[in-house]
Enzyme design. Structure first.
Site, PDB file in Angstrom:
ATOM      1  CG  ASP A   1      -0.173   0.162   2.602  1.00 46.98           C
ATOM      2  OD1 ASP A   1       1.170  -0.066   2.542  1.00 46.98           O
ATOM      3  OD2 ASP A   1      -0.795  -0.196   3.593  1.00 46.98           O
TER       4      ASP A   1
ATOM      5  NE  ARG B   1       3.117  10.834   4.495  1.00 49.54           N
ATOM      6  CZ  ARG B   1       4.294  10.396   4.351  1.00 49.54           C
ATOM      7  NH1 ARG B   1       4.444   9.039   4.846  1.00 49.54           N
ATOM      8  NH2 ARG B   1       5.224  10.925   3.912  1.00 49.54           N
TER       9      ARG B   1
HETATM   10  C1  UD1 Z   1       6.396   4.752   4.044  1.00 49.30           C
HETATM   11  C2  UD1 Z   1       5.011   4.318   3.596  1.00 49.30           C
HETATM   12  C3  UD1 Z   1       4.158   3.717   4.611  1.00 49.30           C
HETATM   13  C4  UD1 Z   1       4.942   2.596   5.338  1.00 49.30           C
HETATM   14  C5  UD1 Z   1       6.301   2.852   5.792  1.00 49.30           C
HETATM   15  C6  UD1 Z   1       7.023   1.913   6.227  1.00 49.30           C
HETATM   16  C7  UD1 Z   1       4.069   5.874   1.822  1.00 49.30           C
HETATM   17  C8  UD1 Z   1       2.942   7.053   1.554  1.00 49.30           C
HETATM   18  N1  UD1 Z   1       4.317   5.712   3.149  1.00 49.30           N
HETATM   19  O1  UD1 Z   1       6.156   5.747   5.113  1.00 49.30           O
HETATM   20  O2  UD1 Z   1       2.893   3.096   4.140  1.00 49.30           O
HETATM   21  O3  UD1 Z   1       4.247   2.158   6.334  1.00 49.30           O
HETATM   22  O4  UD1 Z   1       7.064   3.817   4.594  1.00 49.30           O
HETATM   23  O5  UD1 Z   1       8.162   2.375   7.194  1.00 49.30           O
HETATM   24  O6  UD1 Z   1       4.113   4.995   1.032  1.00 49.30           O
HETATM   25  N2  UD1 Z   1      13.773   8.432   5.772  1.00 49.30           N
HETATM   26  C9  UD1 Z   1      14.977   8.338   5.766  1.00 49.30           C
HETATM   27  N3  UD1 Z   1      15.698   7.242   5.322  1.00 49.30           N
HETATM   28  C10 UD1 Z   1      15.084   6.104   5.266  1.00 49.30           C
HETATM   29  C11 UD1 Z   1      13.809   6.097   5.006  1.00 49.30           C
HETATM   30  C12 UD1 Z   1      12.961   7.203   5.236  1.00 49.30           C
HETATM   31  O7  UD1 Z   1      15.775   9.215   6.127  1.00 49.30           O
HETATM   32  O8  UD1 Z   1      15.731   5.219   4.676  1.00 49.30           O
HETATM   33  C13 UD1 Z   1      12.767   9.648   5.982  1.00 49.30           C
HETATM   34  C14 UD1 Z   1      13.205  10.565   4.885  1.00 49.30           C
HETATM   35  O9  UD1 Z   1      13.365  12.036   5.268  1.00 49.30           O
HETATM   36  C15 UD1 Z   1      11.930  10.629   4.096  1.00 49.30           C
HETATM   37  C16 UD1 Z   1      10.929  10.264   5.318  1.00 49.30           C
HETATM   38  O10 UD1 Z   1      11.560   9.449   6.270  1.00 49.30           O
HETATM   39  O11 UD1 Z   1      11.558  11.664   3.281  1.00 49.30           O
HETATM   40  C17 UD1 Z   1       9.612   9.567   4.878  1.00 49.30           C
HETATM   41  O12 UD1 Z   1       9.635   8.447   4.085  1.00 49.30           O
HETATM   42  P1  UD1 Z   1       8.417   7.939   3.345  1.00 49.30           P
HETATM   43  O13 UD1 Z   1       8.714   6.787   2.583  1.00 49.30           O
HETATM   44  O14 UD1 Z   1       7.870   9.138   2.485  1.00 49.30           O
HETATM   45  O15 UD1 Z   1       7.325   7.813   4.438  1.00 49.30           O
HETATM   46  P2  UD1 Z   1       7.327   7.032   5.751  1.00 49.30           P
HETATM   47  O16 UD1 Z   1       6.561   7.537   6.719  1.00 49.30           O
HETATM   48  O17 UD1 Z   1       8.653   6.306   5.673  1.00 49.30           O
END
Ligand code: UD1
Ligand code: UDP
Length: 391
Positions: free
Chosen positions: A107, A225
């Protein structure tokens, strides 16, 4: 950014797996291995790197190398910015690979954009972990919408449970397009537990190695989120109060790298002696932590599915779940994000061993570790290949 166009001398059906986050990688790793070992498919892996470090840890642990790496993550990325990058970069991969089938999972934004990209190039799509629904587009947000979008485009729907299958049927998906398999996370978890057993694995020196022998451990994760802002503040207030009330209990919290999570958690929970804030743990360490925990406090999807296999009680810091099976079985309890409620629910389990025991005794509804074999068998059928040993 992507490798060079792949010529097609190979007569085998070409399947491209696309994933980009930690949970997708953990849940797709056993399937990728199964497809490669099978030998009946020309298997290609495209990672979007929606997550960077958290994805790379899984790739390394499961010894997976990508044919394409879209390197999409940016610090504090917006949903629309991420989706735009994904769609643009996936176009190049699909044009180069011309797959017979694209496989996506779950998802995430990666899942939704890979589904849309495949559809817009006329490529059949298989959705792993299909059919989970809360019926509420705001929770989980945006994941409920991502799953529904993918279902619109999928040719094959691999549903982990009967109730997921019923959700798809209710939306008009043909029964013949649905295959109930169990969740591949159980395959991954069983593999990791065997691996830890065989190695007689013990945590190295450092925070995990120093957990006091015999002390109860409460394991915490959170990243949804819809919990950002007030929800996370409430969760942090609850944890601070619990750590104060139960000095003999170790609270261990591997903190997600999202700045919207890291910010409040470190601000509100830094410097508490029996509350350890750790970086995300690699899957081996995290499975060990789940095994070691007395109870788990989380808003995670995957952890809800893994904990019942390990007979660990889960208190779920959400108001709704698209995984109702473990709630019905009695091993997961929805507690929301109100600080007072969280403190009460955790206290109840810490103070009343019978209540925790009752939750531990429920059986795992998410599978038997043979999900990948069932998916493989259905894929062989789809491509008209002879079947191997039945699952
Ligand atoms: C994402 C998924 C969520 C899932 C989660 C698992 C979407 C919309 N959200 O959310 O469904 O449950 O992953 O963990 O697809 N970041 C890092 N390094 C990493 C990973 C993340 O620095 O290895 C930071 C970055 O600033 C990035 C932010 O986390 O921009 C958000 O990452 P993102 O994948 O957009 O959202 P998640 O909250 O991780
Ligand atoms: N996990 C991990 N290290 C951690 C926290 C979680 O390996 O520090 C694993 C966990 O066992 C599960 C998956 O990551 O398999 C869940 O990921 P997450 O909670 O980020 O995403 P969700 O499942 O909610 O989409």
């Amino acid at each position: 950014m992507t490798s060079s166009p792949a010529a097609r001398p190979c007569p085998l059906p070409r399947v491209v797996l696309v994933f980009g986050t930690r949970p997708e990688a953990i849940k797709m790793a056993p399937l990728l291995h199964a497809l490669r070992v099978d030998g009946g498919f020309d298997v290609r892996l495209c990672v979007t790197a929606q997550h960077r470090q958290m994805l790379d840890e899984v790739l390394e642990l499961f010894e997976l190398s990508a044919d394409h790496d879209l390197d999409a993550m940016t610090e504090g990325q917006s949903l629309n910015g991420l989706c735009a990058r994904l769609l643009e970069r996936l176009e190049g991969v699909l044009a180069a690979e011309q797959p017979d089938l694209v496989l996506v999972h779950g998802d995430t934004s990666t899942c939704a954009m890979a589904s849309l990209a495949a559809f817009q190039r006329g490529i059949p799509l298989a959705h792993i972990e299909a059919g989970l629904r809360t019926g509420n587009l705001q929770a989980p947000w945006p994941e409920e919408a991502n799953r529904r979008l993918t279902a619109v485009f999928a040719t094959l729907h691999f549903a982990p449970t009967e109730s997921a299958r019923r959700n798809l049927l209710a939306e008009g998906v043909a029964d013949a397009a649905i295959c109930v398999t169990g969740n591949t996370v159980v395959d991954a978890l069983q593999w990791m537990c065997r691996h830890l057993d065989e190695l007689g694995w013990r945590p190295p020196a450092g925070p995990l190695g120093q957990l006091p022998e015999g002390a109860p451990v409460v394991l915490i994760t959170g990243h949804r989120r819809e919990n950002f802002g007030e929800g996370f503040e409430q969760i942090c207030h609850a944890l601070a109060e619990l750590a104060r009330r139960y000095p003999q209990v170790q609270f261990v919290y591997p903190v997600h790298l999202n700045p919207q999570v890291r910010g409040p958690v470190h601000r509100l929970l830094g410097g508490i002696a029996n509350l350890q804030l750790l970086p995300p743990q690699d899957y081996r360490h995290f499975v060990w932590l789940m095994q070691r925990a007395s109870l788990i406090l989380t808003d995670s999807g995957g952890v809800q599915e893994e904990a019942p296999s390990l007979h660990k009680p889960v208190l779920l810091m959400r108001t709704a779940t698209e995984r109702p099976e473990a709630v019905a079985a009695g091993c997961v309890r929805l507690v929301g994000t109100d600080a007072v409620r969280i403190v009460d629910e955790v206290s109840r389990l810490l103070d009343d061993p019978a209540a925790a025991r009752e939750m531990r005794s429920a059986s795992n509804p998410y599978g038997d570790g043979l999900a990948c074999r069932r998916i493989l068998a259905r894929l062989r059928e789809y491509f008209g290949l002879a079947q191997g040993a039945p699952a």
